[in-house]
Design a protein around this motif. Structure first.
Motif, PDB file in Angstrom:
ATOM      1  N   VAL A  52      -7.406   5.811   4.407  1.00 46.34           N
ATOM      2  CA  VAL A  52      -6.778   4.503   4.611  1.00 46.34           C
ATOM      3  C   VAL A  52      -5.805   4.571   5.776  1.00 46.34           C
ATOM      4  O   VAL A  52      -4.960   5.464   5.832  1.00 46.34           O
ATOM      5  CB  VAL A  52      -6.028   4.041   3.343  1.00 46.34           C
ATOM      6  N   TRP A 103     -11.199  -0.439  -2.519  1.00 46.25           N
ATOM      7  CA  TRP A 103      -9.728  -0.531  -2.528  1.00 46.25           C
ATOM      8  C   TRP A 103      -9.280  -1.663  -3.454  1.00 46.25           C
ATOM      9  O   TRP A 103      -8.361  -1.486  -4.267  1.00 46.25           O
ATOM     10  CB  TRP A 103      -9.207  -0.760  -1.117  1.00 46.25           C
ATOM     11  N   GLU A 158      -7.597   7.890  -1.964  1.00 50.90           N
ATOM     12  CA  GLU A 158      -8.345   8.808  -1.105  1.00 50.90           C
ATOM     13  C   GLU A 158      -8.930   9.959  -1.910  1.00 50.90           C
ATOM     14  O   GLU A 158     -10.074  10.375  -1.689  1.00 50.90           O
ATOM     15  CB  GLU A 158      -7.433   9.320   0.012  1.00 50.90           C
ATOM     16  N   ILE A 173      -2.178   5.234  -1.943  1.00 49.88           N
ATOM     17  CA  ILE A 173      -3.154   5.643  -0.932  1.00 49.88           C
ATOM     18  C   ILE A 173      -3.701   7.041  -1.244  1.00 49.88           C
ATOM     19  O   ILE A 173      -4.909   7.280  -1.189  1.00 49.88           O
ATOM     20  CB  ILE A 173      -2.521   5.618   0.472  1.00 49.88           C
ATOM     21  N   ALA A 226       0.852  -1.192   0.000  1.00 49.55           N
ATOM     22  CA  ALA A 226       0.000   0.000   0.000  1.00 49.55           C
ATOM     23  C   ALA A 226       0.887   1.241   0.000  1.00 49.55           C
ATOM     24  O   ALA A 226       0.980   1.962   1.002  1.00 49.55           O
ATOM     25  CB  ALA A 226      -0.935  -0.005   1.210  1.00 49.55           C
TER      26      ALA A 226
END
Length: 354
Positions: free
Chosen positions: A50, A279, A43, A39, A34
């Motif tokens: 996250v 995700w 977002e 991320i 990740a």
């Protein structure tokens, strides 16, 4: 009236807090899976936030056992750590595959992982990051001889061979000898029979072995120096050696590379399933998956993601894994109780044999 208003206000605030919580994806995963860039993109696109906790298989299972499957919304254990823990501890919830864009996945990997993580009629895992072990060799010196694991026993490479005395070697040799050890997992006597054949082959092969390697650095040095021209090892190790010597690389064996997959699994008490599905669908997009490969070093089960990988790594991957080699990967299923003891005895006897 005031009391009623206060109660209503408290309930409303509680509802808002729960909604806010559901917008936060609590991800329990491995290092590199990740990346910050991914991320931030997720977002910005989805509005979810996250929170990442880095872990490993043992810690993931321990954390979920301690909470009965709580504390996280998406976890990433290896596929052989899904069925057993679910049957024993009930720490996961089924995946609604209708909420996934299945076209984003390499079909053979998706089908294999779903099959290996099915409990009852429910699927509990889908694939993410994967890797294999197979053959790492100097193709100029051994490429004409070594096509499969058992070719490491060919007299043409005598004294120039290395592998570990560990279970992947037992499994690889079994497949190369025309057996299917995974199909025998439910039949202990059949498994003993297969391991007996492998033991005999590995004992016969001892004269060919320069050394049984223990650590990755040891093997890399043996291959770099030319002391070893053919070995059983992992794909990323072969690609790393290729950076120094174009003749050295990873080769998928004729009987199939041995594959591991780290999965996506929903914890039993996860509170943000929508964010979890979002995700998964986001990171399985080829362009996004390539960003994860750049950080983690391993490829993902995202179909076509290799096209977006860094050019040198893409070339190595595509040379090692044409489509038929990908479809021929033997994915590790969960290991039933008792089999590791059988394997340990075999390895001990091979080690002690003259």
């Amino acid at each position: 009236m005031t009391k009623t208003l206060l109660t209503t206000t408290c309930l409303a605030l509680l509802g808002l807090a729960q909604a806010a919580s559901a917008d936060t994806l609590r991800l329990l995963t491995w290092g590199g899976y990740a990346p910050d860039e991914v991320i931030e993109m997720f977002e910005a696109e989805t509005g979810h936030t996250v929170e990442v906790t880095k872990s490993n298989n043992e810690e993931m299972i321990a954390k979920l056992r301690a909470t009965g499957g709580g504390g996280f919304d998406l976890v990433q254990p290896s596929q052989d750590r899904v069925m057993g823990p679910q049957m024993e501890f009930g720490i996961y919830k089924p995946i609604d595959v209708s909420k996934l864009d299945q076209s984003l996945f390499i079909p053979s990997m998706l089908m294999a992982t779903m099959a290996n993580t099915t409990v009852g009629d429910e699927v509990y895992g889908v694939p993410h990051v994967w890797g294999t072990s197979g053959l790492v060799m100097n193709t100029a010196l051994a490429g004409e001889v070594v096509k499969d694991y058992t070719d490491l026993c060919d007299p043409a490479v005598a004294g120039k061979v290395s592998y570990r005395l560990k279970r992947p070697t037992l499994i690889g040799f079994a497949f190369a000898m025309g057996e299917d050890p995974f199909a025998a997992y439910g039949d202990e006597e059949k498994y003993k029979e297969i391991m007996g054949k492998v033991e005999a082959k590995l004992t016969e092969c001892k004269a060919n072995v320069k050394t049984y390697w223990g650590g990755g650095d040891e093997l890399m040095n043996l291959v770099r120096s030319g002391e070893v021209t053919a070995s059983m090892a992992w794909d990323t190790g072969g690609w790393k050696l290729n950076e120094d010597n174009a003749d050295i690389t990873f080769v998928a064996p004729a009987s199939g590379a041995l594959g591991w997959i780290d999965t996506f699994v929903l914890p039993a008490k996860g509170q943000a399933d929508d964010a979890a599905y979002a995700w998964i669908n986001f990171v399985m997009q080829p362009e996004i998956a390539a960003k994860i490969t750049a950080v983690a070093g391993n490829f993902t089960a995202s179909a076509g993601a290799d096209e977006f990988a860094e050019e040198a790594l893409k070339a190595k991957y595509q040379a090692s894994f044409p489509q038929e080699a990908i479809d021929n990967i033997k994915w590790y299923p969960p290991v039933p109780a008792g089999l590791e003891a059988i394997e340990g005895d075999v390895l001990d006897r091979v080690q002690a044999a003259n």
